[in-house]
Design an enzyme around this catalytic site. Structure first.
Site, short mmCIF file in Angstrom:
data_model
loop_
_atom_site.label_atom_id
_atom_site.label_comp_id
_atom_site.label_asym_id
_atom_site.label_seq_id
_atom_site.Cartn_x
_atom_site.Cartn_y
_atom_site.Cartn_z
N LYS A 107 -2.47 -0.43 -2.24
CA LYS A 107 -1.67 -1.26 -0.72
C LYS A 107 -1.18 -2.23 -0.08
O LYS A 107 -1.22 -2.66 0.83
CB LYS A 107 -2.97 -0.38 0.20
CG LYS A 107 -3.13 0.98 0.01
CD LYS A 107 -4.11 1.80 0.94
CE LYS A 107 -4.47 3.12 1.25
NZ LYS A 107 -5.09 3.31 -0.16
C1 PLP Z 1 -4.28 5.07 -0.28
C2 PLP Z 1 -4.70 5.07 -1.38
C3 PLP Z 1 -4.13 6.74 -2.20
C4 PLP Z 1 -3.61 7.17 -1.51
O1 PLP Z 1 -2.11 6.90 -0.93
P1 PLP Z 1 -1.40 7.94 0.07
O2 PLP Z 1 -0.87 6.51 0.68
O3 PLP Z 1 -2.34 7.95 1.37
O4 PLP Z 1 -0.88 8.42 -0.48
C5 PLP Z 1 -4.84 7.27 -4.15
N1 PLP Z 1 -5.07 5.88 -4.28
C6 PLP Z 1 -5.72 4.90 -4.08
C7 PLP Z 1 -7.02 3.93 -5.45
C8 PLP Z 1 -5.25 4.70 -2.67
O5 PLP Z 1 -6.12 3.39 -2.37
#
Ligand code: PLP
Length: 434
Positions: A107
């Site tokens: 993210k």
């Molecule tokens: C946010 C997150 C996800 C999911 O991603 P999305 O875009 O919400 O589907 C998967 N793995 C981790 C470690 C995350 O932080």
């Protein structure tokens, strides 16, 4: 680029407005008016472009002339200024490691791009913006870090009490300055619902200028396409066939970005949505009906999402054609027991340490490859194992060391306000802040 609101197609905005507003009327998500295609020459020769050039080409049509070209080049370069390696785990499964950024989560990429765009768009405006964000764990840290000490921006993060790991909690709660954390006695869905309600509350919006940094924001969602291109660049060095790409999914922003890149011409054999027991989408792919359920708490808590916001964007990409969607995406649901067994097995057999989210992806891709013996692919490694030490240590019996980059943070004090899953409590806090 014009973006329209998926709930009200008459609401059309530019990139700047979509970034500042986050979401449209009736809580609708913004969606690009057209899907710009990659040039064939570009996509077939990715290895002749630098990562920064790829990132710029990927993003430029979505931003248009709303950010000067030279600045956009700087922003994308900054967004991806850590390594994003594609590593082999075994003969048929590789992993794209997206966790070498500042908060050790994929993210970081979306959050960094968004914070830089937002601060550019706000620099001439005399407003103070409040970024309000619900997190199941990783979003909050990445957003907090991305916006830390950004002038004119306050960040308020809601997270479900006791459902994030110690490293995650520190990343949310220990920065201070313009970052405040609220721990909610409830689930991620409760947090997300309260955030959505705040966005449509008249009193709050007449007092504060709110924006979201969840993956519903186009400036967080769209840059996630970049690493699919960077993965393909590395994949094509060793493989002639197209990859199956397996994405651990919660709110479905990440996989939706990959599918968007595929619609623009990125060659991908198949996508897999890897879910934990929160299986709304795998279930939809079976029964062609979206049955929302209450969230179940799992080891892969960043994917504990009962109502994935970005799925409407996927439906839009496919013009709601179920059969086309099913030919492109498969879904699997993996429970905690299988998750732990996968972490343990992969560590033993291949010496690779997965954390719960990537383990859900590994197990899903393995199942798909069993049914499709002539294919190969990679998973997206969305977080560093240290963010989920309990599960990893339980499965492998190894102790995960806290990387040096986090040691300082772990010593800092947690600062939060605790509330119930009650919108009025959140509202009071937001209005008091003003
Ligand atoms: C946010 C997150 C996800 C999911 O991603 P999305 O875009 O919400 O589907 C998967 N793995 C981790 C470690 C995350 O932080």
């Amino acid at each position: 680029m014009i973006y329209y609101n998926l709930k009200d197609k008459k609401e059309q905005v530019n990139f700047k407005t979509a970034t500042i507003k986050g979401q449209g009327n009736e809580k609708g998500l913004f969606f690009p008016e057209n899907i710009p295609q990659f040039e064939k020459d570009f996509i077939e020769n990715l290895n002749q472009f630098s990562d920064e050039e790829i990132a710029f080409i990927c993003m430029k049509d979505f931003v248009g002339d709303e950010i000067p070209e030279s600045l956009l080049k700087e922003i994308v370069a900054e967004t991806i200024n850590f390594e994003i390696p594609l590593k082999k785990i075994n003969d048929r499964i590789s992993v794209l490691e997206l966790f070498h950024g500042p908060t050790l989560a994929f993210k970081d990429i979306g959050a960094r791009f968004m914070s830089q765009c937002l601060s550019y768009f706000l620099k001439d405006e005399d407003k103070k913006v409040t970024v309000l964000v619900a997190t199941s764990g990783d979003t909050g840290g990445a957003v907090a870090h991305g916006f830390y000490k950004t002038r004119g921006v306050n960040v308020v993060i809601l997270y479900p009490k006791n459902r994030v790991s110690p490293v995650q909690e520190k990343q949310l709660t220990a920065l201070g300055e313009n970052i405040s954390a609220i721990e909610v006695n409830g689930t991620f869905d409760d947090c997300q619902n309260m955030v959505k309600q705040a966005f449509s509350d008249e009193e709050i919006n007449s007092n504060l200028f709110l924006t979201s940094a969840n993956s519903i924001n186009v400036a967080r969602w769209l840059p996630q396409q970049i690493y699919y291109l960077l993965a393909l660049k590395q994949w094509q060095k060793f493989n002639h066939e197209n990859p199956v790409i397996c994405v651990p999914s919660g709110n479905f922003g990440n996989i939706c970005a990959g599918i968007l890149a595929h619609f623009r011409g990125l060659p991908v054999e198949h996508f897999i949505a890897a879910c934990n027991e929160n299986d709304v989408v795998p279930n939809y792919l079976k029964i062609q009906k979206l049955e929302y359920k209450d969230t179940v708490a799992t080891l892969s808590n960043a994917m504990d999402v009962g109502n994935p916001s970005n799925f409407t964007r996927i439906l839009e990409l496919f013009h709601n054609q179920f059969n086309d969607l099913k030919n492109t995406i498969s879904g699997y649901s993996i429970n905690d027991d299988e998750t732990l067994k996968t972490i343990s097995k992969v560590y033993k057999n291949y010496g690779y340490t997965l954390e719960p989210h990537s383990a859900v992806a590994f197990a899903s891709l393995e199942k798909y490859l069993e049914e499709n013996p002539d294919k190969k692919g990679f998973i997206l490694g969305t977080a560093h194992p240290v963010k989920f030490p309990d599960a990893v240590e339980k499965a492998t019996n190894i102790k995960i060391e806290v990387p040096e980059s986090l040691a300082e943070l772990m010593k800092k004090e947690k600062k939060t306000v605790e509330i119930n899953a009650d919108f009025e409590e959140l509202k009071r806090i937001l209005l008091d802040k003003n």
